[in-house]
Design a protein around this motif. Structure first.
Motif, mmCIF file in Angstrom:
data_model
loop_
_atom_site.group_PDB
_atom_site.id
_atom_site.type_symbol
_atom_site.label_atom_id
_atom_site.label_comp_id
_atom_site.label_asym_id
_atom_site.label_seq_id
_atom_site.Cartn_x
_atom_site.Cartn_y
_atom_site.Cartn_z
ATOM 1 N N THR A 86 50.940 76.132 -92.138
ATOM 2 C CA THR A 86 52.048 76.379 -93.060
ATOM 3 C C THR A 86 52.281 77.880 -93.190
ATOM 4 O OG1 THR A 86 51.482 74.398 -94.296
ATOM 5 C CG2 THR A 86 52.873 75.999 -95.408
ATOM 6 N N LYS A 87 53.526 78.282 -93.053
ATOM 7 C CA LYS A 87 53.896 79.683 -93.260
ATOM 8 C C LYS A 87 54.600 79.758 -94.612
ATOM 9 C CE LYS A 87 54.272 80.704 -88.417
ATOM 10 N NZ LYS A 87 54.740 79.722 -87.468
ATOM 11 N N PHE A 88 53.908 80.343 -95.581
ATOM 12 C CA PHE A 88 54.457 80.446 -96.927
ATOM 13 C C PHE A 88 55.459 81.594 -96.989
ATOM 14 C CE2 PHE A 88 50.229 78.579 -97.505
ATOM 15 C CZ PHE A 88 50.549 77.445 -98.222
ATOM 16 N N SER A 89 56.531 81.361 -97.711
ATOM 17 C CA SER A 89 57.527 82.431 -97.906
ATOM 18 C C SER A 89 56.988 83.420 -98.936
ATOM 19 C CB SER A 89 58.851 81.840 -98.379
ATOM 20 O OG SER A 89 58.726 81.358 -99.704
ATOM 21 N N ALA A 90 57.640 84.580 -99.028
ATOM 22 C CA ALA A 90 57.217 85.605 -99.989
ATOM 23 C C ALA A 90 57.353 85.087 -101.412
ATOM 24 C CB ALA A 90 58.048 86.871 -99.793
ATOM 25 N N ALA A 91 58.429 84.346 -101.710
ATOM 26 C CA ALA A 91 58.629 83.800 -103.051
ATOM 27 C C ALA A 91 57.545 82.767 -103.391
ATOM 28 C CB ALA A 91 60.013 83.167 -103.156
ATOM 29 N N GLN A 92 57.187 81.930 -102.422
ATOM 30 C CA GLN A 92 56.123 80.952 -102.655
ATOM 31 C C GLN A 92 54.797 81.654 -102.929
ATOM 32 O OE1 GLN A 92 56.542 78.831 -98.948
ATOM 33 N NE2 GLN A 92 57.497 77.052 -99.937
ATOM 34 N N LEU A 93 54.490 82.682 -102.139
ATOM 35 C CA LEU A 93 53.240 83.414 -102.333
ATOM 36 C C LEU A 93 53.196 84.114 -103.695
ATOM 37 C CD1 LEU A 93 52.676 84.894 -98.767
ATOM 38 C CD2 LEU A 93 51.307 83.153 -99.927
ATOM 39 N N ARG A 94 54.329 84.691 -104.112
ATOM 40 C CA ARG A 94 54.368 85.344 -105.438
ATOM 41 C C ARG A 94 54.038 84.343 -106.536
ATOM 42 N NH1 ARG A 94 58.722 88.188 -103.389
ATOM 43 N NH2 ARG A 94 60.206 86.660 -104.219
ATOM 44 N N GLN A 124 48.933 70.876 -99.910
ATOM 45 C CA GLN A 124 49.100 72.276 -99.490
ATOM 46 C C GLN A 124 48.755 73.226 -100.634
ATOM 47 O OE1 GLN A 124 53.178 71.681 -98.119
ATOM 48 N NE2 GLN A 124 52.574 72.496 -96.113
ATOM 49 N N ILE A 125 49.160 72.859 -101.838
ATOM 50 C CA ILE A 125 48.846 73.682 -103.021
ATOM 51 C C ILE A 125 47.333 73.710 -103.231
ATOM 52 C CG2 ILE A 125 49.155 73.904 -105.528
ATOM 53 C CD1 ILE A 125 51.753 74.395 -104.047
ATOM 54 N N LYS A 126 46.708 72.526 -103.171
ATOM 55 C CA LYS A 126 45.260 72.425 -103.362
ATOM 56 C C LYS A 126 44.522 73.275 -102.325
ATOM 57 C CE LYS A 126 43.050 69.200 -101.513
ATOM 58 N NZ LYS A 126 41.995 68.529 -100.827
ATOM 59 N N THR A 127 44.924 73.169 -101.066
ATOM 60 C CA THR A 127 44.277 73.926 -99.996
ATOM 61 C C THR A 127 44.486 75.420 -100.177
ATOM 62 O OG1 THR A 127 44.586 72.054 -98.503
ATOM 63 C CG2 THR A 127 44.128 74.190 -97.486
#
Length: 144
Positions: A86-94, A124-127
């Motif tokens: 999974t490639k998280f976006s910058a907004a998701q990572l923030r 995905q959140i848990k991981t």
């Protein structure tokens, strides 16, 4: 020196397990017309004749599965085929980092809320939280 049916080499191969090949390429068939040859025989460990040698089992179910699907290139050793990373976006990572700063262990309700808000699965959140806790642990240990 000719290796007879009970030579040291033949006996050594029998101690390794698996099917035992009787010496000789072909033998006359006692049931057919004189001079007719039959294919070589293999014996199971129980002593019953087999027409073909038993298959050599692969070392693991994953290797057997890979052998059954020709044309797939083997990845790095230990790589598990499956969903791509999974490639998280910058907004998701923030948002994930903000939530992690508030609480390192995520509850079921917060996990559902984040999954819906960030368009990610709960696993995905848990991981991500598990990985982030390990990263935090390494950072704190390195700082000491």
């Amino acid at each position: 020196m000719d290796k007879g049916p009970f030579s040291v080499e033949w006996l050594a191969q029998s101690s390794r397990g698996g099917a035992l090949e009787l010496p000789g390429e072909c033998r006359p068939s006692p049931l057919g017309p004189p001079g007719e040859l039959r294919p070589r025989l293999f014996l199971s460990l129980e002593g019953f004749p087999l027409l073909m040698p038993p298959p050599v089992p692969a070392e693991s179910p994953r290797e057997r599965e890979a052998a059954e699907r020709p044309g797939l290139a083997a990845g790095p050793a230990g790589a598990v085929p499956g969903r791509p990373r999974t490639k998280f976006s910058a907004a998701q990572l923030r948002e994930l980092e903000r939530s992690f700063r508030e609480q390192r262990y995520i509850g079921a309700g917060e996990k559902r809320r984040l999954a819906a808000a960030l368009n990610l699965s709960q696993s995905q959140i848990k991981t991500w939280f598990q990985n982030r806790r390990m990263k935090f642990k390494r950072q704190t240990q390195d700082a000491r």
